[in-house]
Each structure stands twice: as structure tokens, then as C-alpha cells.
Design a protein around this motif. Structure first.
Motif, short mmCIF file in Angstrom:
data_model
loop_
_atom_site.label_atom_id
_atom_site.label_comp_id
_atom_site.label_asym_id
_atom_site.label_seq_id
_atom_site.Cartn_x
_atom_site.Cartn_y
_atom_site.Cartn_z
N ALA B 29 -4.25 -1.31 -7.91
CA ALA B 29 -3.97 -0.77 -6.77
C ALA B 29 -3.23 0.43 -6.93
O ALA B 29 -3.81 1.71 -6.38
CB ALA B 29 -2.91 -1.47 -5.78
N ILE B 30 -2.62 0.82 -7.92
CA ILE B 30 -1.84 1.70 -8.13
C ILE B 30 -2.62 2.63 -9.74
O ILE B 30 -2.57 3.86 -9.39
CB ILE B 30 -0.38 1.92 -8.86
CG1 ILE B 30 -0.24 0.99 -7.74
CG2 ILE B 30 0.70 2.93 -9.13
CD1 ILE B 30 0.50 1.57 -6.74
N LEU B 31 -2.85 2.09 -10.45
CA LEU B 31 -3.82 2.53 -11.58
C LEU B 31 -4.78 3.69 -11.21
O LEU B 31 -5.07 4.53 -11.70
CB LEU B 31 -3.77 1.63 -13.25
CG LEU B 31 -2.84 1.53 -13.71
CD1 LEU B 31 -3.03 0.91 -14.86
CD2 LEU B 31 -2.53 2.76 -14.05
N PRO B 32 -5.95 2.84 -10.21
CA PRO B 32 -6.96 3.36 -9.97
C PRO B 32 -6.83 4.81 -9.06
O PRO B 32 -7.49 5.51 -9.25
CB PRO B 32 -7.65 2.12 -8.80
CG PRO B 32 -6.48 1.31 -9.55
CD PRO B 32 -5.82 1.64 -10.21
N ILE B 107 11.51 -9.38 -4.09
CA ILE B 107 10.79 -8.41 -2.75
C ILE B 107 11.30 -7.25 -3.14
O ILE B 107 11.09 -6.33 -2.67
CB ILE B 107 10.94 -9.73 -1.73
CG1 ILE B 107 10.24 -11.10 -1.60
CG2 ILE B 107 9.79 -8.40 0.08
CD1 ILE B 107 10.19 -11.65 -0.59
N THR B 108 12.38 -7.32 -3.01
CA THR B 108 12.52 -5.50 -2.12
C THR B 108 12.36 -5.18 -3.95
O THR B 108 11.97 -4.32 -3.81
CB THR B 108 14.44 -5.89 -2.10
OG1 THR B 108 14.84 -6.89 -1.26
CG2 THR B 108 14.45 -4.15 -1.69
N ALA B 109 12.63 -5.59 -5.09
CA ALA B 109 12.74 -5.01 -5.87
C ALA B 109 11.36 -4.21 -6.22
O ALA B 109 10.53 -3.89 -6.76
CB ALA B 109 12.95 -5.91 -7.50
N VAL B 114 6.49 -0.45 -6.25
CA VAL B 114 5.31 -0.15 -5.72
C VAL B 114 5.61 1.29 -4.97
O VAL B 114 4.84 1.61 -4.81
CB VAL B 114 4.78 -2.07 -5.03
CG1 VAL B 114 3.74 -0.75 -4.44
CG2 VAL B 114 4.66 -2.30 -6.41
N SER B 115 6.15 1.09 -3.69
CA SER B 115 6.67 2.55 -3.59
C SER B 115 7.01 3.82 -3.54
O SER B 115 5.68 5.31 -3.76
CB SER B 115 7.61 2.32 -1.85
OG SER B 115 7.07 0.59 -1.36
N PHE B 147 7.57 5.77 3.27
CA PHE B 147 8.74 5.71 3.38
C PHE B 147 8.61 4.14 4.19
O PHE B 147 9.40 3.46 4.40
CB PHE B 147 10.08 6.35 3.96
CG PHE B 147 11.25 6.13 4.01
CD1 PHE B 147 12.07 4.98 3.27
CD2 PHE B 147 11.58 5.49 6.11
CE1 PHE B 147 13.42 4.52 3.54
CE2 PHE B 147 12.72 4.82 6.27
CZ PHE B 147 13.85 4.30 5.08
N LEU B 148 7.47 4.71 5.61
CA LEU B 148 7.34 3.57 6.70
C LEU B 148 6.45 2.62 5.80
O LEU B 148 6.58 1.11 5.96
CB LEU B 148 6.64 4.52 7.55
CG LEU B 148 7.91 5.05 8.42
CD1 LEU B 148 6.24 5.53 9.99
CD2 LEU B 148 8.61 4.01 9.63
N PHE B 149 5.91 2.77 4.80
CA PHE B 149 4.89 1.50 4.25
C PHE B 149 5.65 1.01 3.24
O PHE B 149 6.18 -0.12 2.88
CB PHE B 149 4.20 2.45 3.18
CG PHE B 149 3.31 1.48 2.02
CD1 PHE B 149 2.59 0.68 2.08
CD2 PHE B 149 4.00 1.32 0.61
CE1 PHE B 149 1.66 -0.18 1.51
CE2 PHE B 149 3.80 0.63 0.03
CZ PHE B 149 2.90 -0.24 -0.34
N PHE B 150 6.94 0.93 2.97
CA PHE B 150 7.86 0.75 2.49
C PHE B 150 8.58 -0.63 2.72
O PHE B 150 8.87 -1.45 2.75
CB PHE B 150 9.21 1.30 1.60
CG PHE B 150 9.93 0.66 1.03
CD1 PHE B 150 10.45 0.14 -0.28
CD2 PHE B 150 11.33 0.26 1.76
CE1 PHE B 150 11.31 -0.41 -0.56
CE2 PHE B 150 12.06 -0.02 1.43
CZ PHE B 150 12.51 -0.91 0.15
#
Lengths: 249, 595
Positions: B29-32, B107-109, B114-115, B147-150
Motif C-alpha cells: 500500500a505505501i511503497l507503490p 494495533i495502535t503501533a 502506517v499513518s 489524522f482522521l484516517f488514523f
């Protein structure tokens, strides 16, 4: 030290304990014996606070044992079937126990693994059943328990290891007043260790008391009986008594 | 309350799980985002991630909590593990809270990392074409959005973690735990479906919510995100509902852990009454599936009853086998008796509702009380569009009431059997009618009717009404400011394989300032009305196919409303025989073959 009064436990409509009474004095080595299905392990699981009784009382050091953290801090339990975390060796498991128990004794642990010749770096799940029992013993004894509960502890142990373990227990009983409850089928082994016994059948104690007194009572004028023989006699007497009860009815 | 030793051990033991998911999300998801050179593609990918449309993040939201819940509670499934765990100096409550905390830390970590990683490709901005009304919305990737995504992603993960923790607390073996977790995920689906079917069939004639809301409610549970993103960026009732549910799951999980007994470990479920409810629901689910299957296979009402009985029996037996972990379940068959009694009672209750409540379905309001109606509202998501599509013409309201009456009169002839609809074998048209009354009341009705209703007089009369026809072509009614009309003349032919060929003959753009715009719209409206009236009369099975080759004029109309550009507006297709005026305005002469 350990007091069980009229303890009753039912599993799927069948009584595993049916008004059990036990009294274990501080500093004694108590042998809990009985045939398979007599309720020994169920009784031990009540003492260790794992099972909640349907009726009756189960107290250790004057406190109800069920889900009692304070009591469990001073109680060491080695069940018949052991569990260790996957991929954990003795060293990892020791670190966990050290964090779990306030009274952890590192010197004693080192001494035990040396005397039992345990490899700290080998995966515990790769140990034989006997080796796993030794590892569990080393860990539990290093927590400096006041009460030690052992379910079939001698199974799978070689005579030298048995001797080391029993010596350790007897030393602790003498030095610190350790109270020990041992449940086993091996009555010959128990005969030389226990000072008190309780013989169980169908969830009840048929007889309980100091081994010497029971021996004297059952042997009478004849030569003192072994625990094996006492066990058979007590079961036979019970069978006869039941027959009389039935006939009376 | 939290045991430090167990917490540290949990983290050491299970750290591989969040690391695995982190690697997956970063890799897929992030690398692309960094490897894609094209600005638009990157922005589009960022938009997808922020709006929870990235499959790796969405699937992790469910799978990671499930795996964590399984591995954090081995003592619920294996007696040997349970005895060793519970003999440690820790209270049950402490163990529950420590495991809960472990999951929350992981989960939080994960969500935080990711965020933060998402903030690296910063400030992308694109225009997003939204579906249905084809509106365009600007999207900018910024800190507040991330932040809202997080927060939303965190809520999603925790929601599922709490749900699976509860499932594990109620289960006594691993397989049942996993199946129960899946079942809990489908709980919203089952509950919504049940309310929908019952209210639809027996109580209101139509559920209190419409199909779109129903669909979103159904699909939102497995992928929660849909409801979260739909709630706009502000806190929506959905989010509040999920927060409340999360707390409820945690509290119930805590209570179940306190109440469960060690001796139950390794059996089916911890509490007998839950076990009985679950096997009943599982069997009922199997009965409905099997009824649908057999009814479709046999094409007969008998299929429903045979399917219900067989399905219930088979799924009941499978359920018992799973719980017993054995094929020997003879001793459990006696439980079929209370199950059968419940089914008979439910059947009785449904019939009672059907007989005594069905009268409400038949109510047609007095047309003097009605100020507007809506037909086929269901296809439109936007409330504003729905309002514009309201038909206020008195004649149309009268005709709608007549059609409604005719449907009710002939209703007994077609499919009054509720079960047939329940299993979805009804074939026909879904006719929806909504009355807006002066007193503010909304009477919402929907009926399944056979295709041949389109040939009846009340149907033709209503759907030949000008205002009813124009509800689908709002750009022709003058409610929007038009900005551009693109006129396209196409020639439609049939090729040797019987397929349609479309050949564009002419394209012209007519802008706002063009004096031809107004007459062109007027001509389009006239042509469309004439054509549609004709189509309604000659429609077969709701379709009207005219012979080829033929010409067709398509008007793609753009409008501007509240600064949102409807880039496609309406496509108005008019066949050539109704488009003389349009051709004249465009100064187009048709080739001879069209005449």
C-alpha cells in the motif's frame, strides 16, 4: 494450611467430588491417593484455585482459593500435563517466571539446573516428558513456594532425578516449613516420602490422617502394612461396608 | 489491573504478527506510492488509502485482530494450557485486561506507523469523480485528513479486536472460536436482513429505511470502512454506534471471562445457552439457504418446505458435530424437539402478524392530503436529487393512487406467499411509491409486481404523464444552470453477428451563451416526451427495441449546482423520428438512408 470442607463438584451431571473433606497441616507432605477417576486431580485443581466449587469450602492459608492471586503467589503447582510456550527454552521461560513471581530465587534456580543437568538453551517442547517435569520443578521451586502441589510428579523420572527432587522437597519442608501435596499412583514411592495420607474414592475421602497412625490402626497386632496394602484394605472395607448398607436397606 | 510480566511476554511472543501485517501494508500500500511516477496515479492511490479502499489495509483490519485474539487466548481452547496459565499468580480479570492491552498496543503501533508513513507523499490533490450523480469533489491529501484516517482505522481495528475477543471468551475450542468470530461479523447482516424482511413482509409494506441504506448497512460490517467514510469527515452516527459496540463487546468479553469455567475448556462453547442459540441460528440459516436452492431447482413452493426441513436438519447435525468435535452426536438429537417448537412458535407469530398487521400495507392515503409523490426513489443516493425528483403534479398524484389501487386489487394473483419473497424467487418489477403528505407524514410502499403490469392502463397512464417522464431528466426541467450541451448524432446498425455498431456522424458543443441552447432544450424535451409516451405503450417486458439501422441523437448536458459540477448531467437519447427540430437547430441534414 489447606482446608477442604464438604467440597462438591459436578461435571455434566456426574459428581467428581462428593462432599470431600481434607486437612493438610503446615510443613507436612501429604499423599493424595486413589484409583483413576476418584477425583484426585479435581481436588488439586480446587486447591490451586483453578476450579470453582459447586458447594463447600476450599481454603489455603485461611483464604478461599478460587481465582486468588495472593494465594497463588505462594503456591507452586506442577500438573501432570505441562505446557510451555512454543519456541521457548528454559532461559526464556525463567525470565518470564522471574517477572511473574516476587520471591524468585536465582541462586536456587542455578543450583537446580546444575544438579538436574538441564540445558537452558534447548527448546522446552523438544524435551522428553521427564525432562519437562524436571524443568518445571526447577522453575517452581525457584519461586520459593509455601505450598507445593504435585500431580503425578514421579512419572517418567529416572531414580537419580527422583532422589534429587525428593531431597529438595524434604529439605524445604525442614528448612522453610513447605507444605506439599502429592498425588500419585505410585504408592511404593509415596510410602517413603509422605507423613500424611488421604485415600480417595468416588470424590470422597475414605480415610485421612498421619500415615503411621493409619498403618497402626489398619495393621493392628500384625506386621505393619505398606501403603499399597493399606490402600487395598481401605478399598475392600469400603466395598464391604457398602454391601452391608445395601443389605440393611 | 495489567500484569507487566504477561504483557512483556505477550509482546515478545506475538510481535511477529503486527510486524507481518506492517510489512504487508508497507509493501503493497505505501511503497507503490513512491514507485509510481505519475502524479495522478499516486494521488488516486493516496485517495484510496485515506478512504479505506485499499484492500491490504481493509483486510488487515479484520485478519490481524482475529489472529491476535486467537493467539492471545490459547488458554480458552486447551485444558493443558489453561491449567498452566491459571495456576500463575494472576487473576482472571487481570489476564483479560493484559491481553486486551497487548492487542491495543500492537494495533495502535501498527496504525500509527502506517499513518505516519502516509504523510511522506504529502499534499497530493485530485478531482474525484463520485459515482451515481457523477459529481466531482476535490480531494487534498493533508495532515487533518491523515489524522482522521488514523482515528477511523484505529477504531476499525479495535472494533474487530473487541468483537473477536468476545467471540474467543465465549468459545471453548479454536474452530468454534473462529466460526463464532465470523458469525459475529455477519451479525449486523443477519439482524438487518431479519428486520428488513419482517418489516417488509408483515408490518409496514416497506422497511423504515431504503434499499441503499440497507445495502450499505449490510456491506459495512465486514468492511466497516464504508460506513465510516460515508459519515463524511465529521463524526457520524455510524462511528458513534461502532464506538458503543466496541465498549459493549469489551464489557461482555470481560464478563464472559469472569463467568467461564475451566472445566468447559475444550468443549464447544462456554455457556450452554449460547451454544443452543448459535446452533439454532446456524440451522435456521442453513434452512433458508437450502429452501432458496431447492425452490430455484424445483421451481415450486414445495421446494421451500422440503428445503427448510432438510436444510435445518443438515445444518443442525453439522453444528452439533462441530461443537462435539465428533461424528457421534446421537445423544444431541433430542435437542431437535425444542428447536422444532421454536420454529412452530415463530411461524405462528409471523402468521399472526401477517393476518393482523397486513391491513396497514393496503392503506392508500387520500390524494387531497398528498402534495408530492416519488417513484423509483431507490436508485438515487443524493437527498437533494431525490427532492428535485419529487412529482407535484396533481394529475400524476391521482394516477399514482389509481395504479396503487390496481396493484392492491390484483395483488393476491401474484405472489402473496411471503416465503417466496424471503428466498428471493419473485420474478417481476419492484414498484416503489412514496406519498408526501401535507401533515409531514411519508407513506412509503414497495411491491413486487409481474412484468405484464406495464401493459395495464393505470401503469401506462401514470408513466405517460409529462412530469413523471421528466423526473429522470432534471436538466430538461430548468432546475439547473446549464453550462454545456454536447450534441452527438449516431448511426446505429447491426453487424453480421447481430451486434450493434455505433458510428458517430456529428458532434457539436453548444455553450451557455449560444442562442440555440434554450430552443434546443425545449426541442429535446418535446421529442423525449413524445418518444417516451410511445415507448410506455409499446413496451414489452419493460423494454422497447426498435429495428436497426436507425439514427439517434444524444445530448450530454453539464450543469453547475452549488459549485459541484455534474459533468454528465443527463444523457437524453432521442431517436431520429422525434428529433426534427433538433436537427434543424443544428443545421444537420441526414443522409437519405435515415429517411
Amino acid at each position: 494450611m489447606i482446608q477442604i470442607k464438604n467440597l462438591t463438584k459436578t461435571f455434566d451431571g456426574q459428581k467428581a467430588l462428593d462432599g470431600l473433606n481434607l486437612n493438610v497441616k503446615k510443613g507436612s507432605i501429604y499423599g493424595l491417593v486413589g484409583i483413576n477417576g476418584s477425583g484426585k486431580t479435581t481436588a488439586l485443581n480446587h486447591i490451586t484455585g483453578l476450579y470453582k466449587q459447586d458447594f463447600g469450602e476450599c481454603q489455603v492459608n485461611g483464604e478461599n482459593s478460587y481465582d486468588n492471586k495472593k494465594m497463588k503467589e505462594t503456591l507452586g503447582y506442577i500438573p501432570d500435563e505441562l505446557f510451555f510456550f512454543t519456541n521457548y527454552n528454559l532461559k526464556n521461560t525463567k525470565a518470564f517466571y522471574k517477572n511473574m513471581y516476587k520471591n524468585w530465587n536465582e541462586d536456587r534456580y542455578k543450583d537446580l539446573i546444575e544438579r538436574l543437568q538441564l540445558n537452558e538453551k534447548k527448546r522446552l517442547k523438544g524435551f522428553s516428558k521427564g525432562m519437562q517435569k524436571q524443568a518445571a520443578f526447577a522453575l517452581i521451586m525457584s519461586t520459593m513456594p509455601e505450598v507445593l502441589i504435585l500431580d503425578e510428579p514421579i512419572d517418567g523420572l529416572d531414580p537419580i532425578v527422583k532422589k534429587v527432587i525428593m531431597e529438595y522437597i524434604i529439605e524445604d519442608v525442614a528448612d522453610r516449613g513447605l507444605t506439599t501435596v502429592i498425588s500419585s499412583h505410585n504408592l511404593k514411592e509415596m510410602d517413603g516420602i509422605c507423613d500424611t495420607v488421604g485415600i480417595m474414592k468416588k470424590g470422597k475421602t475414605l480415610i485421612e490422617g498421619e500415615l503411621d497412625e493409619i498403618r497402626q490402626k489398619i495393621s493392628g497386632e500384625s506386621e505393619p502394612l505398606s501403603l499399597d496394602e493399606i490402600f487395598v484394605k481401605v478399598y475392600e472395607n469400603d466395598y464391604k461396608n457398602r454391601g452391608v448398607e445395601k443389605n440393611d436397606k | 489491573m495489567i500484569n507487566k510480566a504477561i504483557l512483556i511476554e505477550n509482546i515478545k511472543r506475538l510481535l511477529a504478527i503486527p510486524i507481518y501485517f506492517l510489512i504487508m501494508i508497507i509493501a503493497f500500500a505505501i511503497l507503490p506510492l513512491h514507485t509510481t511516477r505519475d502524479y495522478y496515479s499516486t494521488a488516486w492511490q493516496v485517495y484510496h488509502i485515506i478512504h479505506h479502499q485499499n484492500i491490504f489495509i481493509v483486510s488487515s483490519m479484520v485478519t490481524m485482530p482475529l489472529i491476535l485474539a486467537i493467539f492471545l487466548h490459547p488458554f480458552h481452547f486447551d485444558k493443558k494450557v489453561a491449567i498452566n496459565f491459571y495456576s500463575l499468580p494472576i487473576k482472571k480479570a487481570e489476564l483479560f485486561l493484559t491481553n486486551l492491552a497487548t492487542g491495543l498496543i500492537f494495533i495502535t503501533a501498527l496504525v500509527l506507523i502506517v499513518s505516519v508513513a502516509l504523510l511522506i507523499p504529502f499534499n497530493y490533490s485530485i478531482e474525484v469523480h463520485l459515482s451515481w450523480e457523477s459529481a466531482i469533489q476535490d480531494f487534498t491529501h493533508d495532515f487533518s485528513g491523515t489524522f482522521l484516517f488514523f482515528l477511523r482505522t484505529l477504531l476499525g481495528f479495535i472494533f474487530y479486536y473487541a468483537m473477536f475477543t468476545l467471540a474467543m471468551s465465549l468459545s471453548a475450542n479454536r474452530l468454534v472460536g473462529i466460526l463464532f468470530s465470523i458469525a459475529l461479523m455477519g451479525f449486523t447482516f443477519a439482524a438487518t436482513s431479519f428486520i428488513y424482511i419482517i418489516s417488509y413482509l408483515y408490518i409496514f409494506g416497506h422497511p423504515g429505511f431504503d434499499d441503499n441504506q440497507f445495502i450499505s448497512a449490510v456491506f459495512s460490517n465486514p468492511a466497516l470502512l464504508w460506513t465510516i467514510i460515508r459519515g463524511d469527515l465529521a463524526i457520524s452516527p455510524f462511528i458513534i454506534a461502532y464506538i458503543i459496540l466496541t465498549f459493549i463487546f469489551i464489557i461482555l468479553g470481560y464478563l464472559a471471562t469472569q463467568k467461564r469455567r475451566l472445566e468447559q475448556v475444550g468443549t464447544g462453547m462456554t455457556f450452554k445457552w449460547i451454544e443452543n442459540i448459535c446452533t439454532f441460528l446456524f440451522s435456521f440459516f442453513g434452512a433458508v439457504i437450502s429452501a432458496a436452492f431447492l425452490t430455484a431447482l424445483l421451481e415450486s413452493i414445495i421446494g421451500i418446505y422440503i428445503g427448510l426441513i432438510l436444510g435445518f436438519l443438515i445444518f443442525f447435525i453439522i453444528g452439533q458435530m462441530i461443537l462435539e468435535k465428533s461424528l457421534q452426536i446421537k445423544h444431541r438429537l433430542k435437542l431437535l424437539i425444542p428447536n422444532a417448537i421454536i420454529i412452530v412458535v415463530l411461524y405462528g407469530v409471523f402468521n399472526f402478524l401477517h393476518i393482523f398487521m397486513a391491513g396497514y400495507i393496503n392503506r392508500i392515503p387520500d390524494i387531497n392530503e398528498v402534495y408530492a409523490i416519488e417513484v423509483d426513489r431507490n436508485w438515487f443516493w443524493d437527498e437533494e436529487i431525490r427532492t428535485l425528483r419529487k412529482i407535484r403534479d396533481e394529475d400524476a398524484i391521482r394516477l399514482a393512487a389509481i395504479l396503487h389501487e390496481s396493484i392492491l386489487e390484483s395483488r393476491s394473483e401474484y405472489g402473496a406467499i411471503p416465503l417466496q419473497r424471503m428466498v428471493g424467487i419473485n420474478r417481476g418489477i419492484r414498484f416503489e411509491l412514496i406519498y408526501h403528505l401535507h401533515n409531514g407524514e411519508v407513506v412509503h410502499r414497495a411491491y413486487y409486481v409481474p412484468f405484464d403490469i406495464t401493459h395495464t392502463e393505470p401503469f401506462i397512464n401514470l408513466f405517460s404523464n409529462d412530469t413523471v417522464i421528466l423526473r429522470n431528466f432534471l436538466t430538461l426541467t430548468g432546475v439547473f444552470d446549464l453550462s454545456l450541451v454536447t450534441v452527438q448524432l449516431e448511426r446505429l446498425t447491426e453487424n453480421e453477428f447481430g451486434w450493434w455498431n455505433t458510428e458517430i456522424k456529428e458532434t457539436q458543443n453548444i455553450t451557455m451563451n449560444d442562442t440555440r441552447l434554450e430552443p434546443l432544450i425545449e426541442a429535446a424535451r418535446e421529442g423525449l416526451l413524445k418518444q417516451t409516451r410511445q415507448e410506455v405503450v409499446t413496451a414489452e417486458d419493460g423494454r422497447n427495441v426498435l429495428p436497426l439501422p436507425r439514427y439517434q441523437i444524444t445530448l450530454s448536458i453539464q450543469t453547475i449546482e452549488n459549485n459541484i459540477r455534474f459533468f454528465s448531467g443527463d444523457w437524453v437519447n432521442i431517436r431520429i423520428e422525434y428529433a426534427d427540430q433538433i436537427l434543424e437547430l443544428l443545421e444537420i441534414e441526414l443522409p437519405n438512408e435515415a429517411n
